[in-house]
Enzyme design. Structure first.
Site, PDB file in Angstrom:
ATOM      1  N   HIS A   1       0.862  -1.186   0.000  1.00 18.69           N
ATOM      2  CA  HIS A   1       0.000   0.000   0.000  1.00 18.69           C
ATOM      3  C   HIS A   1       0.902   1.241   0.000  1.00 18.69           C
ATOM      4  O   HIS A   1       1.390   1.689   1.043  1.00 18.69           O
ATOM      5  CB  HIS A   1      -0.893  -0.048   1.243  1.00 18.69           C
ATOM      6  CG  HIS A   1      -1.937   1.004   1.267  1.00 18.69           C
ATOM      7  ND1 HIS A   1      -2.096   1.875   2.322  1.00 18.69           N
ATOM      8  CD2 HIS A   1      -2.896   1.338   0.362  1.00 18.69           C
ATOM      9  CE1 HIS A   1      -3.097   2.690   2.065  1.00 18.69           C
ATOM     10  NE2 HIS A   1      -3.600   2.394   0.891  1.00 18.69           N
TER      11      HIS A   1
ATOM     12  N   GLU B   1       4.001   8.077   5.557  1.00 18.03           N
ATOM     13  CA  GLU B   1       4.776   7.900   6.796  1.00 18.03           C
ATOM     14  C   GLU B   1       6.108   8.638   6.692  1.00 18.03           C
ATOM     15  O   GLU B   1       6.539   9.321   7.634  1.00 18.03           O
ATOM     16  CB  GLU B   1       5.011   6.412   7.094  1.00 18.03           C
ATOM     17  CG  GLU B   1       5.692   6.196   8.445  1.00 18.03           C
ATOM     18  CD  GLU B   1       6.433   4.866   8.567  1.00 18.03           C
ATOM     19  OE1 GLU B   1       7.073   4.441   7.589  1.00 18.03           O
ATOM     20  OE2 GLU B   1       6.382   4.263   9.655  1.00 18.03           O
TER      21      GLU B   1
ATOM     22  N   TRP C   1       0.408   3.004  12.413  1.00 14.93           N
ATOM     23  CA  TRP C   1       0.936   3.323  13.755  1.00 14.93           C
ATOM     24  C   TRP C   1      -0.154   3.341  14.829  1.00 14.93           C
ATOM     25  O   TRP C   1       0.127   3.652  15.989  1.00 14.93           O
ATOM     26  CB  TRP C   1       1.689   4.667  13.724  1.00 14.93           C
ATOM     27  CG  TRP C   1       3.089   4.519  13.215  1.00 14.93           C
ATOM     28  CD1 TRP C   1       3.562   4.824  11.969  1.00 14.93           C
ATOM     29  CD2 TRP C   1       4.214   3.999  13.939  1.00 14.93           C
ATOM     30  NE1 TRP C   1       4.905   4.525  11.874  1.00 14.93           N
ATOM     31  CE2 TRP C   1       5.326   4.024  13.069  1.00 14.93           C
ATOM     32  CE3 TRP C   1       4.399   3.517  15.249  1.00 14.93           C
ATOM     33  CZ2 TRP C   1       6.600   3.586  13.457  1.00 14.93           C
ATOM     34  CZ3 TRP C   1       5.668   3.076  15.630  1.00 14.93           C
ATOM     35  CH2 TRP C   1       6.746   3.121  14.737  1.00 14.93           C
TER      36      TRP C   1
ATOM     37  N   TYR D   1      10.849   8.784  15.768  1.00 11.30           N
ATOM     38  CA  TYR D   1      11.678   9.225  14.639  1.00 11.30           C
ATOM     39  C   TYR D   1      11.642  10.723  14.310  1.00 11.30           C
ATOM     40  O   TYR D   1      12.686  11.372  14.225  1.00 11.30           O
ATOM     41  CB  TYR D   1      11.311   8.440  13.368  1.00 11.30           C
ATOM     42  CG  TYR D   1      11.413   6.948  13.526  1.00 11.30           C
ATOM     43  CD1 TYR D   1      12.654   6.308  13.466  1.00 11.30           C
ATOM     44  CD2 TYR D   1      10.282   6.172  13.762  1.00 11.30           C
ATOM     45  CE1 TYR D   1      12.756   4.923  13.627  1.00 11.30           C
ATOM     46  CE2 TYR D   1      10.376   4.796  13.916  1.00 11.30           C
ATOM     47  CZ  TYR D   1      11.616   4.176  13.849  1.00 11.30           C
ATOM     48  OH  TYR D   1      11.706   2.823  14.015  1.00 11.30           O
TER      49      TYR D   1
ATOM     50  N   ARG E   1      30.815  11.227   7.643  1.00 12.20           N
ATOM     51  CA  ARG E   1      30.004  11.498   8.835  1.00 12.20           C
ATOM     52  C   ARG E   1      28.587  11.913   8.461  1.00 12.20           C
ATOM     53  O   ARG E   1      27.921  12.612   9.217  1.00 12.20           O
ATOM     54  CB  ARG E   1      30.655  12.630   9.643  1.00 12.20           C
ATOM     55  CG  ARG E   1      32.083  12.342  10.012  1.00 12.20           C
ATOM     56  CD  ARG E   1      32.746  13.556  10.598  1.00 12.20           C
ATOM     57  NE  ARG E   1      34.152  13.275  10.896  1.00 12.20           N
ATOM     58  CZ  ARG E   1      35.010  14.165  11.381  1.00 12.20           C
ATOM     59  NH1 ARG E   1      34.605  15.408  11.631  1.00 12.20           N
ATOM     60  NH2 ARG E   1      36.254  13.829  11.625  1.00 12.20           N
TER      61      ARG E   1
ATOM     62  N   CYS F   1      13.395   1.099  15.378  1.00 11.56           N
ATOM     63  CA  CYS F   1      13.856  -0.157  14.763  1.00 11.56           C
ATOM     64  C   CYS F   1      14.909   0.184  13.725  1.00 11.56           C
ATOM     65  O   CYS F   1      16.004  -0.360  13.737  1.00 11.56           O
ATOM     66  CB  CYS F   1      12.684  -0.894  14.136  1.00 11.56           C
ATOM     67  SG  CYS F   1      11.595  -1.552  15.399  1.00 11.56           S
TER      68      CYS F   1
ATOM     69  N   ARG G   1      17.890  -2.638  14.144  1.00 11.94           N
ATOM     70  CA  ARG G   1      18.223  -3.536  15.264  1.00 11.94           C
ATOM     71  C   ARG G   1      17.297  -4.741  15.276  1.00 11.94           C
ATOM     72  O   ARG G   1      17.632  -5.804  15.796  1.00 11.94           O
ATOM     73  CB  ARG G   1      18.107  -2.783  16.604  1.00 11.94           C
ATOM     74  CG  ARG G   1      16.718  -2.289  16.879  1.00 11.94           C
ATOM     75  CD  ARG G   1      16.490  -1.768  18.288  1.00 11.94           C
ATOM     76  NE  ARG G   1      15.128  -1.317  18.399  1.00 11.94           N
ATOM     77  CZ  ARG G   1      14.078  -2.097  18.644  1.00 11.94           C
ATOM     78  NH1 ARG G   1      14.253  -3.374  18.839  1.00 11.94           N
ATOM     79  NH2 ARG G   1      12.859  -1.619  18.677  1.00 11.94           N
TER      80      ARG G   1
ATOM     81  N   ASP H   1      10.964  -6.936  11.231  1.00 10.91           N
ATOM     82  CA  ASP H   1       9.789  -7.762  10.937  1.00 10.91           C
ATOM     83  C   ASP H   1       9.804  -7.953   9.414  1.00 10.91           C
ATOM     84  O   ASP H   1       9.374  -7.087   8.657  1.00 10.91           O
ATOM     85  CB  ASP H   1       8.547  -6.985  11.416  1.00 10.91           C
ATOM     86  CG  ASP H   1       7.224  -7.659  11.060  1.00 10.91           C
ATOM     87  OD1 ASP H   1       7.203  -8.566  10.211  1.00 10.91           O
ATOM     88  OD2 ASP H   1       6.204  -7.225  11.629  1.00 10.91           O
TER      89      ASP H   1
ATOM     90  N   HIS I   1      13.711 -11.287  11.628  1.00  6.96           N
ATOM     91  CA  HIS I   1      12.774 -12.364  11.991  1.00  6.96           C
ATOM     92  C   HIS I   1      11.481 -12.398  11.193  1.00  6.96           C
ATOM     93  O   HIS I   1      11.029 -11.387  10.659  1.00  6.96           O
ATOM     94  CB  HIS I   1      12.440 -12.255  13.486  1.00  6.96           C
ATOM     95  CG  HIS I   1      12.032 -10.882  13.912  1.00  6.96           C
ATOM     96  ND1 HIS I   1      12.931  -9.975  14.454  1.00  6.96           N
ATOM     97  CD2 HIS I   1      10.838 -10.239  13.878  1.00  6.96           C
ATOM     98  CE1 HIS I   1      12.304  -8.850  14.730  1.00  6.96           C
ATOM     99  NE2 HIS I   1      11.034  -8.968  14.381  1.00  6.96           N
TER     100      HIS I   1
END
Ligand SMILES: Nc1nc(=O)c2c([nH]1)NC[C@@H]1CN(c3ccc(C(=O)N[C@@H](CCC(=O)O)C(=O)O)cc3)CN21
Ligand SMILES: O=c1ccn([C@H]2C[C@H](O)[C@@H](COP(=O)(O)O)O2)c(=O)[nH]1
Length: 264
Positions: free
Chosen positions: A51, A58, A80, A94, A127, A146, A166, A169, A207
């Site tokens: 979508h 976002e 969210w 964020y 940097r 995440c 880190r 999904d 995962h």
């Protein structure tokens, strides 16, 4: 997006089952990377339909510095909803860290604005980095970041981006995250008069939730299709001036969507 199917297969073959915070349980691997050449098409998953408005809105919402889901809700984006409080607030997530990182002297740091200045003035810099991982404020976030940091690199007039996660999904979040950072790279490149280069995803805990395994296997029966193209219809005045209507995705003809429940 053959790499994505290879990652699904990798997890199904080598994943280790673990408990997790949500109680759902996952099959996971630790430490993986994927690379996407942004000149070979816009990396939107084709083995299930994504979508697009959720992804683009976002990102614009992050860039604006907003942390309240009102903006998303008004545009029918619900990704969210489960994490917001009764006022729609997500805390210092964020948008806050990208645009108004709290500094020791009471001021704030606009990491995104600084990044653009740095890319223009010192494109060779090592940097060119933004961090959303602010240990002092983790308690004030509905969910710790995440995708917690990303870095740009300029070479031969091309802008590449590496983003770190880190926790990933793979079935629901990752396709969104790849498209989102691809869009951000296109926008920053346009603003800095560069061409887009490569997008690199680097994941730590990677995962599949146990209630996504069937859906992952279903996707593995499908063949990747041609990638669509991103068109930026208007060059905004600055990075903070882009609107949803400034973007079009051409020739996105994916396999049908596959439903899956999000682990909260
Ligand atoms: N477990 C979990 N996975 C995530 O990917 C994730 C979180 N939690 N929490 C915070 C954000 C929210 N994100 C989300 C949340 C839901 C969808 C989702 O349900 N996607 C569906 C429908 C998308 C839509 O309505 O636009 C999909 O089929 O892609 C995707 C990303 C990414 N993040
Ligand atoms: O952009 C995002 C945001 C979240 N996720 C996933 C990764 C995990 O499955 C959960 C977060 O749970 P933690 O217990 O905090 O790791 O959300 C994602 O993939 N992409």
């Amino acid at each position: 997006m053959r790499q994505y199917l290879e990652l699904l297969d990798d997890i199904l073959q080598h994943g280790v089952q673990k408990r997790d915070r949500t109680g759902v349980g996952t099959l996971g691997v630790f430490g993986r990377q994927m690379r996407f050449d942004l000149n070979a098409g816009f990396p939107l998953l084709t083995t299930k339909k994504l979508h697009i408005p959720s992804i683009f809105h976002e990102l614009l919402w992050f860039i604006s510095g907003d942390t309240n889901i009102r903006y998303l809700r008004e545009r029918n984006v619900s990704i969210w909803d489960e994490w917001a409080d009764e006022n729609g607030e997500l805390g210092d997530v964020y948008g806050k860290q990208w645009r108004a990182w709290q500094s020791a002297d009471g001021g704030t740091v606009d990491q995104l604005a600084q990044l653009l200045t740095q890319i223009r003035e010192t494109p060779y810099s090592r940097r060119l980095l933004i961090s959303a991982w602010n240990p002092a404020e983790l308690q004030r976030m509905a969910l710790p970041p995440c995708h917690y940091a990303f870095q740009f690199m300029v070479e031969d007039g091309r802008l590449s981006c590496l983003f770190n996660m880190r926790s990933t999904d793979v079935f629901l979040g990752l396709p969104f995250n790849i498209a989102s950072y691809a869009l951000l790279t296109h926008m920053v490149a346009q603003q800095c008069d560069l061409a887009p280069g490569e997008l690199i995803w680097s994941g730590a805990d990677v995962h599949l939730y146990l209630n996504h395994l069937e859906q992952a296997r279903e996707q593995l029966t499908r063949s990747p299709l041609a990638l669509p193209e991103l068109i930026i219809l208007r060059k905004a005045e600055n990075l903070f001036d882009y609107r949803y209507e400034d973007f079009a995705v051409r020739d996105y003809e994916p396999h049908p969507a596959i439903k899956a429940a999000v682990a909260v």
